[in-house]
Design a protein around this motif. Structure first.
Motif, PDB file in Angstrom:
ATOM      1  N   SER A  47      38.767  44.771  25.484  1.00 19.07           N
ATOM      2  CA  SER A  47      38.757  44.727  26.945  1.00 19.07           C
ATOM      3  C   SER A  47      37.479  45.324  27.502  1.00 19.07           C
ATOM      4  O   SER A  47      36.861  46.203  26.899  1.00 19.07           O
ATOM      5  CB  SER A  47      39.950  45.501  27.515  1.00 19.07           C
ATOM      6  OG  SER A  47      41.181  44.934  27.122  1.00 19.07           O
ATOM      7  N   ARG A  78      35.767  46.183  31.705  1.00 16.04           N
ATOM      8  CA  ARG A  78      35.963  46.175  33.141  1.00 16.04           C
ATOM      9  C   ARG A  78      34.598  46.142  33.822  1.00 16.04           C
ATOM     10  O   ARG A  78      33.793  47.063  33.666  1.00 16.04           O
ATOM     11  CB  ARG A  78      36.745  47.409  33.599  1.00 16.04           C
ATOM     12  CG  ARG A  78      37.057  47.436  35.102  1.00 16.04           C
ATOM     13  CD  ARG A  78      37.918  48.644  35.441  1.00 16.04           C
ATOM     14  NE  ARG A  78      38.158  48.812  36.864  1.00 16.04           N
ATOM     15  CZ  ARG A  78      39.151  48.230  37.533  1.00 16.04           C
ATOM     16  NH1 ARG A  78      39.997  47.425  36.901  1.00 16.04           N
ATOM     17  NH2 ARG A  78      39.302  48.462  38.829  1.00 16.04           N
ATOM     18  N   ALA A  95      36.265  34.034  38.607  1.00 17.40           N
ATOM     19  CA  ALA A  95      37.315  34.461  39.521  1.00 17.40           C
ATOM     20  C   ALA A  95      36.705  34.843  40.854  1.00 17.40           C
ATOM     21  O   ALA A  95      35.563  35.302  40.911  1.00 17.40           O
ATOM     22  CB  ALA A  95      38.101  35.644  38.948  1.00 17.40           C
ATOM     23  N   THR A 124      43.172  35.333  45.574  1.00 20.47           N
ATOM     24  CA  THR A 124      42.463  35.238  44.306  1.00 20.47           C
ATOM     25  C   THR A 124      42.452  33.816  43.777  1.00 20.47           C
ATOM     26  O   THR A 124      43.348  33.017  44.049  1.00 20.47           O
ATOM     27  CB  THR A 124      43.090  36.162  43.252  1.00 20.47           C
ATOM     28  OG1 THR A 124      44.469  35.801  43.068  1.00 20.47           O
ATOM     29  CG2 THR A 124      43.012  37.614  43.694  1.00 20.47           C
ATOM     30  N   TYR A 180      41.199  31.780  39.956  1.00 15.85           N
ATOM     31  CA  TYR A 180      40.748  31.970  38.588  1.00 15.85           C
ATOM     32  C   TYR A 180      40.428  30.644  37.924  1.00 15.85           C
ATOM     33  O   TYR A 180      41.081  29.629  38.184  1.00 15.85           O
ATOM     34  CB  TYR A 180      41.819  32.664  37.743  1.00 15.85           C
ATOM     35  CG  TYR A 180      42.144  34.069  38.158  1.00 15.85           C
ATOM     36  CD1 TYR A 180      41.431  35.144  37.649  1.00 15.85           C
ATOM     37  CD2 TYR A 180      43.183  34.323  39.042  1.00 15.85           C
ATOM     38  CE1 TYR A 180      41.733  36.440  38.020  1.00 15.85           C
ATOM     39  CE2 TYR A 180      43.494  35.613  39.418  1.00 15.85           C
ATOM     40  CZ  TYR A 180      42.768  36.668  38.904  1.00 15.85           C
ATOM     41  OH  TYR A 180      43.082  37.958  39.274  1.00 15.85           O
ATOM     42  N   LYS A 227      42.813  32.540  33.008  1.00 17.54           N
ATOM     43  CA  LYS A 227      44.112  32.862  33.595  1.00 17.54           C
ATOM     44  C   LYS A 227      44.995  33.579  32.583  1.00 17.54           C
ATOM     45  O   LYS A 227      45.094  33.173  31.432  1.00 17.54           O
ATOM     46  CB  LYS A 227      44.801  31.594  34.092  1.00 17.54           C
ATOM     47  CG  LYS A 227      44.215  31.022  35.365  1.00 17.54           C
ATOM     48  CD  LYS A 227      44.950  29.759  35.796  1.00 17.54           C
ATOM     49  CE  LYS A 227      44.364  29.188  37.076  1.00 17.54           C
ATOM     50  NZ  LYS A 227      45.001  27.912  37.457  1.00 17.54           N
ATOM     51  N   ARG A 244      44.430  36.439  31.356  1.00 20.49           N
ATOM     52  CA  ARG A 244      43.633  37.408  30.605  1.00 20.49           C
ATOM     53  C   ARG A 244      42.765  38.284  31.511  1.00 20.49           C
ATOM     54  O   ARG A 244      42.576  39.461  31.227  1.00 20.49           O
ATOM     55  CB  ARG A 244      42.733  36.703  29.590  1.00 20.49           C
ATOM     56  CG  ARG A 244      43.497  35.875  28.564  1.00 20.49           C
ATOM     57  CD  ARG A 244      42.584  35.364  27.454  1.00 20.49           C
ATOM     58  NE  ARG A 244      41.546  34.470  27.972  1.00 20.49           N
ATOM     59  CZ  ARG A 244      40.241  34.687  27.829  1.00 20.49           C
ATOM     60  NH1 ARG A 244      39.811  35.771  27.184  1.00 20.49           N
ATOM     61  NH2 ARG A 244      39.364  33.818  28.311  1.00 20.49           N
ATOM     62  N   THR A 269      41.707  39.781  35.438  1.00 23.65           N
ATOM     63  CA  THR A 269      42.249  40.115  36.747  1.00 23.65           C
ATOM     64  C   THR A 269      41.122  40.575  37.662  1.00 23.65           C
ATOM     65  O   THR A 269      40.386  41.501  37.314  1.00 23.65           O
ATOM     66  CB  THR A 269      43.318  41.215  36.659  1.00 23.65           C
ATOM     67  OG1 THR A 269      44.374  40.799  35.791  1.00 23.65           O
ATOM     68  CG2 THR A 269      43.897  41.497  38.043  1.00 23.65           C
ATOM     69  N   SER A 272      40.029  42.265  41.260  1.00 23.07           N
ATOM     70  CA  SER A 272      40.544  43.158  42.281  1.00 23.07           C
ATOM     71  C   SER A 272      39.371  43.753  43.039  1.00 23.07           C
ATOM     72  O   SER A 272      38.214  43.601  42.637  1.00 23.07           O
ATOM     73  CB  SER A 272      41.414  44.264  41.671  1.00 23.07           C
ATOM     74  OG  SER A 272      40.648  45.092  40.805  1.00 23.07           O
ATOM     75  N   LEU A 325      36.373  43.217  37.783  1.00 22.63           N
ATOM     76  CA  LEU A 325      36.936  42.194  36.914  1.00 22.63           C
ATOM     77  C   LEU A 325      37.424  42.871  35.646  1.00 22.63           C
ATOM     78  O   LEU A 325      36.618  43.334  34.833  1.00 22.63           O
ATOM     79  CB  LEU A 325      35.910  41.116  36.576  1.00 22.63           C
ATOM     80  CG  LEU A 325      36.437  39.934  35.761  1.00 22.63           C
ATOM     81  CD1 LEU A 325      37.418  39.106  36.596  1.00 22.63           C
ATOM     82  CD2 LEU A 325      35.300  39.053  35.256  1.00 22.63           C
ATOM     83  N   GLN A 326      38.742  42.948  35.499  1.00 17.46           N
ATOM     84  CA  GLN A 326      39.346  43.473  34.280  1.00 17.46           C
ATOM     85  C   GLN A 326      39.514  42.327  33.297  1.00 17.46           C
ATOM     86  O   GLN A 326      40.219  41.358  33.589  1.00 17.46           O
ATOM     87  CB  GLN A 326      40.698  44.118  34.583  1.00 17.46           C
ATOM     88  CG  GLN A 326      41.411  44.682  33.365  1.00 17.46           C
ATOM     89  CD  GLN A 326      40.685  45.852  32.752  1.00 17.46           C
ATOM     90  OE1 GLN A 326      40.257  46.753  33.465  1.00 17.46           O
ATOM     91  NE2 GLN A 326      40.524  45.836  31.439  1.00 17.46           N
ATOM     92  N   ASN A 340      40.731  41.257  29.608  1.00 19.05           N
ATOM     93  CA  ASN A 340      41.531  41.594  28.439  1.00 19.05           C
ATOM     94  C   ASN A 340      41.564  40.422  27.469  1.00 19.05           C
ATOM     95  O   ASN A 340      41.257  39.287  27.828  1.00 19.05           O
ATOM     96  CB  ASN A 340      42.959  41.961  28.848  1.00 19.05           C
ATOM     97  CG  ASN A 340      43.024  43.161  29.754  1.00 19.05           C
ATOM     98  OD1 ASN A 340      42.243  44.107  29.628  1.00 19.05           O
ATOM     99  ND2 ASN A 340      43.991  43.150  30.676  1.00 19.05           N
TER     100      ASN A 340
END
Length: 121
Positions: free
Chosen positions: A17, A19, A49, A57, A59, A64, A66, A68, A70, A80-81, A83
Motif C-alpha cells: 500500500s 498513500r 480517481a 467520487t 474511479y 475500483k 483497491r 480510495t 479522499s 489517494l489510498q 491498496n
C-alpha cells in the motif's frame, strides 16, 4: 499563481500500500474538483480517481475496490489510498485540480509535477 505539491510515491512490493497526498496553493478562489491521473511507461496519461464538490467520487475500473480518493477541497487537499498494488500500477501519478482562480474567478486547470510509484518484487 497556483501550484500543486504531490508526495507519497515510492517503491512498494506487490500487494502493498501507498498513500499519495496533494496540496494546492496560490491564488485560488475555490476548487471544484481534484483528482489523480497516471502515466505508465509507453502509455498515455489516464484518469485514476477524482473528487468533486458536487459530483462526488469517480474511479477508473482498473482501481475500483483497491484505491480510495479522499480530501477536503476547501482546504485544497486530496489523498489517494492505494491498496493491493500490482505491477501494472507502476506509473508517474499526477495530481490535478480544476479551480476558479483569483481574483476574477475564471475556471482553470492545473497539474502537479508527478510522483513516481513503482510496484516491484
Amino acid at each position: 499563481q497556483v501550484q500543486l505539491a504531490e508526495s507519497g510515491g515510492g517503491l512498494v512490493q506487490p500487494g502493498g500500500s501507498l498513500r499519495l497526498s496533494c496540496v494546492a496553493s496560490g491564488n485560488i478562489y475555490s476548487i471544484y474538483v481534484m483528482g489523480w491521473y497516471r502515466q505508465g511507461p509507453g502509455q498515455q496519461r489516464e484518469l485514476v480517481a477524482t473528487l468533486g464538490t458536487n459530483t462526488g467520487t469517480n474511479y477508473a475500473d482498473s482501481v475500483k475496490g483497491r484505491f480510495t480518493i479522499s480530501g477536503d477541497l476547501v482546504k485544497n487537499t486530496v489523498y489517494l489510498q492505494m491498496n493491493s498494488l500490482r505491477a501494472e500500477d507502476t506509473a508517474v501519478y499526477y495530481c490535478h485540480a480544476g479551480l476558479y482562480q483569483s481574483p476574477r474567478a475564471i475556471p482553470y486547470e492545473y497539474w502537479g509535477q508527478g510522483t513516481q510509484v513503482t510496484v516491484s518484487a
